[in-house]
Scaffold this active site. Structure first.
Site, short mmCIF file in Angstrom:
data_model
loop_
_atom_site.label_atom_id
_atom_site.label_comp_id
_atom_site.label_asym_id
_atom_site.label_seq_id
_atom_site.Cartn_x
_atom_site.Cartn_y
_atom_site.Cartn_z
N GLU A 54 96.55 -60.61 -5.80
CA GLU A 54 95.75 -60.80 -7.00
C GLU A 54 94.63 -61.82 -6.78
OE1 GLU A 54 97.50 -61.12 -10.83
OE2 GLU A 54 97.88 -58.97 -10.62
N THR A 111 88.48 -58.53 -14.92
CA THR A 111 89.20 -59.77 -15.17
C THR A 111 88.31 -61.00 -15.00
OG1 THR A 111 91.27 -58.75 -14.44
CG2 THR A 111 91.20 -61.16 -14.48
#
Length: 243
Positions: A54, A111
């Site tokens: 991530e 994001t």
């Protein structure tokens, strides 16, 4: 982490999740690679591997990958060192289970963009308010309190107010979910997916339909809905087909 040095690995991932949806999917890749090489890593190691994955895309955040690997609800106490507390959501006495209505509009919210929207400074009153909701949220999970869980997750005054304007129609969709009988509704991850809470599958489908209609009415966005049961186990090997 697996100490594999002599083998090259190429993965083709078919996740069934739209990009930039706020649903989190790094966990599956970590579990898959671990299983290919014998499944030697512990759960905590898998979490660290997922975090490394991530971090390449959107920074180090355990809120998606950790519960995806461990199942259920997980409290992240600290990152350095990594401390995780698994919160057991007990079965309901009326044989009902926690259901999530996930509504994803045809709209990408990267994001990184959603992180930039967050405030650099938080007023004390908002900080105090959010802390006052965190306790009831944990209590609702431990007690299996559907309504308490929905109420707490719908009460954010720090993140949701900043991200909502970036998701066309979000406020109208949340209102539609609540009017349709959802216990609560908020943004899933960084968005733009919205998640509502219920304990009835038929009602969940109705809530999803109303939210999809609201996305078109208030945001002029097509959307799709699905109703998913709380996964208490987490990412795991389902089958292995020899190549």
């Amino acid at each position: 982490m697996l100490n594999v040095r002599s083998v090259g690995l190429s993965l083709s991932l078919h996740k069934g999740l739209p990009l930039g949806s706020g649903l989190g999917s790094s966990a599956a890749a970590a579990v898959a690679v671990n299983e290919i090489f014998g499944g030697h890593l512990s759960v905590s190691d898998l979490v660290l591997a997922g975090l490394e994955s991530e971090s390449k895309a959107s920074g180090c955040h355990a809120d998606n990958v950790t519960p995806a690997i461990m199942g259920g609800f997980v409290l992240i106490r600290s990152y350095d060192p990594l401390e995780l507390i698994q919160l057991k959501f007990p079965p309901n006495l009326e044989e009902k289970d926690l259901l999530f209505v996930l509504v994803n509009p045809e709209f990408e919210a990267p994001t990184k963009k959603m992180l930039v929207a967050l405030p650099m400074e938080i007023p004390m009153r908002d900080h105090v308010w959010n802390c006052s909701q965190a306790g009831p949220l944990v209590a609702a999970v431990l007690e299996g309190d559907f309504k308490g869980l929905g109420k707490a997750l719908s009460s954010d005054r720090i993140v949701e107010p900043r991200r909502a304007p970036l998701i066309p129609g979000m406020e109208g969709v949340k209102k539609a979910a609540m009017e349709a009988g959802a216990f609560g509704c908020t943004i899933s991850g960084a968005g733009p997916t919205l998640v509502a809470v219920t304990d009835d599958e038929e009602m969940g489908r109705e809530i999803g339909d109303r939210m999809v209609e609201a996305f078109m009415e208030y945001g002029n966005l097509k959307a799709s809905a699905m109703v998913k049961r709380l996964d208490r186990v987490g990412a795991r090997l389902v089958s292995c087909i020899p190549g």
